[in-house]
Design an enzyme around this catalytic site. Sequence first.
Site, mmCIF file in Angstrom:
data_model
loop_
_atom_site.group_PDB
_atom_site.id
_atom_site.type_symbol
_atom_site.label_atom_id
_atom_site.label_comp_id
_atom_site.label_asym_id
_atom_site.label_seq_id
_atom_site.Cartn_x
_atom_site.Cartn_y
_atom_site.Cartn_z
ATOM 1 N N CYS A 183 -19.585 18.217 -16.097
ATOM 2 C CA CYS A 183 -18.762 17.688 -14.992
ATOM 3 C C CYS A 183 -18.297 15.466 -15.110
ATOM 4 C CB CYS A 183 -19.439 17.675 -13.661
ATOM 5 S SG CYS A 183 -21.103 16.781 -13.205
ATOM 6 N N ARG A 238 -24.885 19.280 -5.889
ATOM 7 C CA ARG A 238 -25.953 17.934 -6.283
ATOM 8 C C ARG A 238 -26.545 17.361 -5.302
ATOM 9 N NH1 ARG A 238 -23.470 12.816 -9.344
ATOM 10 N NH2 ARG A 238 -22.849 12.776 -6.960
ATOM 11 N N GLU A 249 -27.337 13.356 -17.771
ATOM 12 C CA GLU A 249 -27.390 12.541 -17.800
ATOM 13 C C GLU A 249 -27.715 11.101 -18.408
ATOM 14 O OE1 GLU A 249 -26.103 11.281 -13.879
ATOM 15 O OE2 GLU A 249 -28.032 12.248 -13.050
ATOM 16 N N ARG A 283 -20.781 16.227 -4.445
ATOM 17 C CA ARG A 283 -21.338 15.279 -4.360
ATOM 18 C C ARG A 283 -22.022 15.573 -3.397
ATOM 19 N NH1 ARG A 283 -17.134 13.173 -7.059
ATOM 20 N NH2 ARG A 283 -17.685 12.572 -9.212
ATOM 21 N N HIS A 290 0.984 -1.609 -0.205
ATOM 22 C CA HIS A 290 -0.178 0.109 0.199
ATOM 23 C C HIS A 290 1.086 1.251 -0.538
ATOM 24 C CE1 HIS A 290 -3.289 -2.193 0.861
ATOM 25 N NE2 HIS A 290 -2.960 -3.277 1.455
ATOM 26 N N ARG A 331 -19.476 0.663 -19.084
ATOM 27 C CA ARG A 331 -18.378 0.932 -19.355
ATOM 28 C C ARG A 331 -16.877 0.158 -18.136
ATOM 29 N NH1 ARG A 331 -16.038 6.083 -17.414
ATOM 30 N NH2 ARG A 331 -17.569 4.832 -15.549
ATOM 31 N N ASN A 380 -20.689 10.088 -17.853
ATOM 32 C CA ASN A 380 -19.774 8.939 -17.701
ATOM 33 C C ASN A 380 -21.499 8.136 -17.444
ATOM 34 O OD1 ASN A 380 -17.665 10.049 -16.838
ATOM 35 N ND2 ASN A 380 -17.856 9.118 -15.242
ATOM 36 N N ASP A 381 -22.319 8.724 -17.200
ATOM 37 C CA ASP A 381 -23.736 8.007 -17.341
ATOM 38 C C ASP A 381 -24.468 7.898 -17.983
ATOM 39 O OD1 ASP A 381 -24.433 6.654 -15.310
ATOM 40 O OD2 ASP A 381 -25.626 8.389 -13.675
#
Lengths: 553, 94
Positions: free
Chosen positions: A514, A344, A443, A308, A198, A477, A466-467
């Site tokens: 975004c 959001r 989205e 977020r 790690h 994805r 992404n969505d």
Amino acid sequence: MKANQKSLSVHGIGISNGKAAGTLKFFRRKGTDQSRIKTSMQTNDPAREHTRLEEAIKQAEVQIRTLYRRALETVGEEEAQIFEIHGMLLHDDDLLDAVKEELKGGKCAEEALDAGAQQVCAMLGALDDPYLSARAADIKDVVRQVSRCLSGETDDGMEREREPFILVADDLSPSETVMLEKSLILGFVTFRGTPNSHTAILARAMGIPDLVDTGEIDASCDGCYALLDAADSTLTVCPDSDQIAVFSEKQRKEDRIAREHDRYLRSLMNKPAVTRSGHRMLIYANIGDGSEVAGALSNGADGIGLLRSEFLYLECNDYPTEEHLFSAYRDIAERMQGKRTVIRTLDIGADKKITYFGLPEEENPALGFRAIRICLAREELFKTQLRAILRASAFGRLSLMLPMIVSVDEVRQSKRLLSESMDELRRENKAFDAEIELGIMVETPAAAIMCEELADEVDFFSVGTNDLTQYTLAADRQNPALCRLCDENQEPILRLIEHASEAIHRTGGWIGICGELAADLHLTQRFADMRIDELSVSVPYLLGVRGKVTECV
Amino acid sequence: MKQFTYCIEDPNGMHARPAGMLATFAKRFDSDIRVLANGKTADGKRLLSLMSLGAVHGTELTFCITGKDEETAAARIESFCRAGMKDTEEKKED
């Protein structure tokens, strides 16, 4: 620095090609597990011990989720998965059964935890598989976390340092690694470990030198000045003046090259990102919680394009109160010093495991009961968040953004709840920004197609690429077999964005991006051509994107 | 009882991550889920139990699923395995 000590060279495996010079600081864990057990041996009430254990596990769960998020930000998803596994171990029935068996035998929670963990580790060790034996370290890490909760310790056991140092440790567990105050660490040296441990992963992600597998270094070296050269795989403790001179010269050369690039990007920091043909783009940051605000500002963010807001819900064991949400949002709003911060609203679903939401399992969570759908079905939950955001808007420049919108009706319902919340606050004489901007995430293909009607309802759009990609291409994805399909088919998504951009500009609003595509420098020119007003990216990409915009036509 | 077999494709075998994903996924179902490999039996809902099968790349796992939702459970766990021990039903970020 200690004087009169002879120079000593230590060899190991160098990770990432940096150099560091500074004081060695040996890592020490506060209080051994043994001493902790002794202090609580006296208690002998199994029912009480059981409750203590359950409570500690709940706390540890919250902590592990926090570690997961931190790791996600600092080292990325792949490496953060270890904490997902820790979360699973925490609820593993084999481990819990073993511990509960010990509790029944009259042991206190701490003792039972240790004994149970030992049993499970022994079982794994007996399988004669190096990978499984190594998981014993993860079990110990998880158990240590629970133990800390039992004893009420909150920190990681490290003393607080003020000066930068080179950290020396036998080996570091994942949670120890993530909890370190990274701004002060010049480099890592571990007695054990491999290029995949790690600390090595973290060192690579942070771009700082690391030397692993050095064998034990004598504790008398603690506090000594040392030179760490990861490229040469060497640590020189108490170097003589010649060694320092050679090292410094090499270091100067390397640094100069790295600094030049960094300086170029930094020089752009406080300048507006404008293309050569004069289109201004705002460079915003995507953040997960308040801890990232400082990083966003020091990397020149013009604002926050995506906060977020789930973090406060994920960190709690029950629904957070309006006050709790308000104070967190207010803190962020104030620290952004008048720069726009887009919050959001809750984007949670059956896949994000928040037990107290009591959401049923779903066949297909990606297409399920999530985000705005939950908020509109549970008005009280939604209004608590809306009221908290509204109240915080009196302390900065906040904007509201609704996720997963597919219809105008959803926006109108949300606006009704928003205006109800405003009326309530007025009656209660609580301050808020009555002109707060309202926007939606674009989205879903539905939102992109209906963008003209939606543009009439809101002040801005923010494209969650992404969505939007996965819903438009009907392809996950994250599925390795579909990666190329997604990468090679950006055009449909780009056209949807272009369409949305035209629509929102016609009504005088603005549009940002975004999702991941915002940080894709191959697309910056295309976005500028579409007159995208804002690109929101995670903190490490802020300067790079800003630099790219200034190079665009 | 429903039964199916699956041959591990992951080069790392039944590591913590896939085992954890499988256990989490299996917990969605009421049915009892047993996984047999290398002459051992594991509880499909338990991470450590699954890991201790010592299943490596190429090991054949036999799933035995018993309970009232065994039909759906078997079908969905099988497709979960075929997708590379990955929950493709999971929601992705933004």
